[in-house]
Design an enzyme around this catalytic site. Structure first.
Site, PDB file in Angstrom:
ATOM      1  CG  ASP A  42     -95.056  58.292  23.514  1.00  0.00           C
ATOM      2  OD1 ASP A  42     -94.514  58.903  24.440  1.00  0.00           O
ATOM      3  OD2 ASP A  42     -94.616  58.327  22.338  1.00  0.00           O
TER       4      ASP A  42
HETATM    5  C1  GLC Z   1     -91.551  59.480  21.626  1.00  0.00           C
HETATM    6  C2  GLC Z   1     -91.859  60.451  22.730  1.00  0.00           C
HETATM    7  C3  GLC Z   1     -92.930  61.435  22.409  1.00  0.00           C
HETATM    8  C4  GLC Z   1     -92.932  61.767  20.933  1.00  0.00           C
HETATM    9  C5  GLC Z   1     -93.243  60.499  20.170  1.00  0.00           C
HETATM   10  C6  GLC Z   1     -93.245  60.716  18.653  1.00  0.00           C
HETATM   11  O1  GLC Z   1     -91.333  58.205  22.115  1.00  0.00           O
HETATM   12  O2  GLC Z   1     -92.124  59.897  24.005  1.00  0.00           O
HETATM   13  O3  GLC Z   1     -92.692  62.602  23.213  1.00  0.00           O
HETATM   14  O4  GLC Z   1     -93.903  62.766  20.656  1.00  0.00           O
HETATM   15  O5  GLC Z   1     -92.352  59.441  20.477  1.00  0.00           O
HETATM   16  O6  GLC Z   1     -91.971  61.070  18.212  1.00  0.00           O
END
Ligand code: GLC
Length: 750
Positions: free
Chosen positions: A298
């Protein structure tokens, strides 16, 4: 191998020595054999769009546009293999085509020529494509209990996302929501592992098996939704037994359904950041669940291993830790160090090249499956962008089916023996409350912008709740007393000053929250805002009947004022078609069928769920504001005569068939969701008071009586034992549909 894959994109014939090989694995191996360590490190790198746009990350210059020098550096020098996100707000399809074409054209100049894998968060429809179809957020989709509809909704979203040139969607969220404080409660399918699993599988199949397949992404693996503090990305203590009982099953089901990718939980469980937890990322996900796809970190979570979690001494140490734990791709996403440091680690022998080959194979596998090698990742022709009219019906239907009627008492305007809803008569209706006139409130986060708060990026022409109520009830009946979230006593006084039953038939009071996601939605309490409680009290004091409509992503508690409202509707975050759905339920044009996918707490400190334990029933028992699975209709269906057709005993492995009789006591056709719970009377682990065992939707015509049967396999009545293994134990089991119960004896060996 300059620009090999660019050849595919231009339709040139492939040189004889690089002819496409028969199988996917052989093709991938042939590509892999040509890559340098730097190529491979680049493939494992994902940067956000800001990094190739004019301006700075987070401050991209308007109008957002590609920066040729940055494109050259990121793609040709650093050989980056994936890009994600918008650069701050939604774009029309034309601009997505410009971005994707520009990126992929430059990618063809990479030494490897391998196209970029582009990812986006299209989590409730086409969230970052201006004008895209936006349906309910997942919590509302779960409230439909309609997996067929959810699959169709995901199929439609995939058509628009792919038409924008994007083949990878960071969706569905499979976190199981157990604590209403958690700011991403609304991004989930609720509290029941079975409902989350069923909905998750439907969404994955919708994305990956529809007419325009894209890669799904299961997130956030695993245990992200249970931080002890209730605050985003704070420590969770989840014993393995509970992890396997509550949080793992939806991921296991979706992996089995063929999900292409997984995104990792940014938090830590039991003191170990999941991004550094090989047991979770490899022993369980790979070796036990058999996941063969791509695992992406993430946001910035490898760097956070040393910047936040303090388990690594520096960035390089963090990278080594994360790759050895099982991460395939780093969502870096705003530094250019990652690929350089990763390549260094391989050259220094701290990470074996065979280890990064595993990751690159998985990454190339997703690109292969998404036909990027044939298309060069280029977007489909704009002329083929799907006609929104063909897609929005499903989103509108999902919004209607999600609306959940939780209370309907008081007195109807015309039929005194009937409850207040649906609204009848012709008297003046006051509409007020902070979510009454906001499209942003109806959509929630990840809409147009990350936090979903900027009206500038809303879908043009979609109505707010009051606008739809005016359209349905007639302009002249509706008086709007507009409020923002910060309204005060003076605003309340102004509203009630002229209010009386003589002039006003009823007040529709829109309660709830304005959009947020992630840490921006952290709260100290889930009690409903004091000013909203004061508003209800003041209107109640005038004698005007109140219909509460809650628009928001988590159940805030309101037990003090709940008795003051004659009716109460949960609208969740119903999306661009939510306003009309709310109005159609208020008017009776639609007979509500939504059922709560979570337990609505009565008190801010109560986090009980339907599957709580017997010892949690002490005192006033299990007394939530509204129970899991609850929901009313305008034509109530009575459930009687629960029978176990398969008899009072069952052998291990048998399927139990239960039948109930449904009688529609009203005159309207009702969609009834029959929910079957099971209770293990005595077990080696403390049994829950209720477990969701099965459910089925049945349309019961007005006045009709019908029977419906549900099957539940005894294989699904097991538990995670003291050895952390799944086991089914013989003994007495109860079965329940509403207040109808029966028991059977499960016999046979453990
Ligand atoms: C964010 C979220 C995740 C998302 C990612 C990309 O921090 O936790 O759910 O898909 O970044 O945007």
């Amino acid at each position: 191998m300059a620009g090999l894959f660019g050849l595919f994109a231009t339709g040139c014939t492939v040189p004889p020595n690089t002819a496409p090989v028969s199988s996917k694995d052989a093709f991938i191996d042939s590509v892999l054999s040509t890559l340098t360590i730097e190529d491979k490190a680049g493939e494992m790198t994902q940067l956000t769009l800001d990094m190739v746009c004019v301006g700075k990350p987070g401050k991209v210059e308007e109008p957002h546009r590609l920066d040729p020098d940055k494109l050259e550096h990121v793609l040709v020098d650093l050989k980056v293999g994936s890009i994600l996100n918008c650069a701050g707000h939604a774009y029309p399809p034309e601009q997505w085509h410009e971005f994707i074409s520009g990126i992929q054209s430059k990618a063809a100049e990479k030494p490897s020529g391998i196209p970029v894998l582009y990812g986006i968060d299209a989590i409730h429809g086409t969230t970052y494509t201006t004008g895209g179809v936006l349906g309910p957020q997942q919590l509302g989709l779960a409230a439909t209990w309609d997996t067929t509809l959810v699959r169709k909704f995901a199929e439609n979203a995939a058509q628009e996302v792919l038409a924008s040139g994007i083949p990878w969607n960071f969706s569905p969220v499979l976190d199981v929501a157990r604590d209403a404080r958690w700011p991403r409660f609304w991004e989930t399918f609720g509290e029941a592992p079975k409902l989350v699993s069923d909905m998750g599988v439907s969404m994955v199949k919708g994305y990956q098996e529809g007419p325009s397949p894209i890669a799904a992404c299961l997130k956030h693996y695993v245990g992200y939704s249970r931080p002890l503090s209730g605050k985003d990305r704070t420590p969770a203590w989840i014993p393995e037994r509970q992890l396997r009982e509550i949080f793992l099953p939806p991921f296991a089901a979706a992996v089995k359904a063929g999900a292409a990718t997984v995104m990792v939980n940014s938090g830590e469980t039991n003191g170990i950041p999941v991004h550094a937890d090989r047991h979770i990322l490899t022993d369980i996900l790979r070796d036990e669940l058999g996941f063969k796809g791509l695992v992406v970190s993430d946001w910035e979570d490898i760097r956070y291993l040393f910047k936040r979690h303090m388990v690594a001494t520096d960035y390089k140490d963090a990278i080594e830790m994360a790759i050895h734990a099982g991460i395939d791709m780093s969502m870096v996403p705003t530094d250019t160090l990652f690929p350089v440091l990763l390549a260094e680690l391989v050259h220094e022998g701290r990470i074996a090249e065979s280890r990064i080959d595993e990751s690159v194979r998985r990454i190339l596998g997703v690109k292969y499956d998404r036909s990027l090698f044939e298309t060069g990742g280029m977007p489909p022709a704009l002329v083929d962008y799907p006609d929104k009219v063909r897609l929005e019906g499903t989103a509108a239907r999902a919004a209607l089916e999600s609306i959940t009627l939780l209370k309907n008492e008081g007195q109807h305007a015309i039929y005194p023996d009937q409850p207040i809803l649906p609204i009848g008569g012709s008297g003046r209706i006051l509409v007020t409350g902070p979510t009454a006139n906001s499209l942003n409130a109806l959509n929630g986060g990840w809409t147009g912008t990350w936090q979903g708060r900027n009206p500038k990026y809303n879908t043009p022409g979609r109505p707010t709740a009051v606008e739809s109520i005016r359209a349905v009830f007639g302009e002249d009946r509706i008086a709007l007393a507009e409020l923002d979230m910060e309204f005060g006593q003076a605003d309340i006084d102004a509203i009630v000053r002229s209010l009386s039953p003589r002039t006003t038939q009823c007040a529709v009071v829109f309660l709830g929250e304005m959009p947020y996601t992630e840490f921006m939605g952290n709260v100290e309490t889930i009690e409903l805002f004091q000013n909203q409680q004061d508003l209800v009290r003041a209107i109640h004091a005038t004698g005007v009947p109140i219909i509460g409509v809650y628009v928001g992503g988590r159940p805030r508690t309101h037990h003090h004022i709940e008795p003051l409202m004659d009716a109460f509707i949960m609208a969740y975050l119903p999306g661009d078609y939510g306003a009309r759905a709310i109005a159609d339920v208020l008017s009776g044009d639609f007979n509500p069928s939504g059922r709560l996918p979570f337990t609505w707490p009565r008190h801010p400190s109560s986090h009980l769920t339907h599957d709580c334990k017997h010892t949690e029933l002490n005192g006033d028992g299990f007394n939530p504001q509204y129970t899991f699975g609850s929901g009313l209709s305008y034509s109530p269906v009575q459930t009687t005569e629960l029978k176990i057709l398969t008899g009072e005993t069952a052998n291990m492995g048998d399927t139990i068939t239960v039948e109930v009789t449904l009688e529609n006591k009203g005159i309207r056709s009702t969609t009834e969701t029959v929910i079957l719970y099971s209770q293990d009377r005595v077990a080696s682990i403390t049994p829950s008071v209720d477990e969701l065992a099965a459910y089925k939707q049945v349309v019961v015509p007005g006045g009709a009586t019908t029977t419906v049967s549900l099957d539940v396999s005894t294989r699904e009545l097991g538990l995670i034992g003291r050895d952390n293994a799944y086991r089914i134990e013989p003994g007495t089991f109860g079965l329940r549909v509403k207040d109808q119960t029966a028991e059977f004896e499960l016999i046979g060996p453990q």
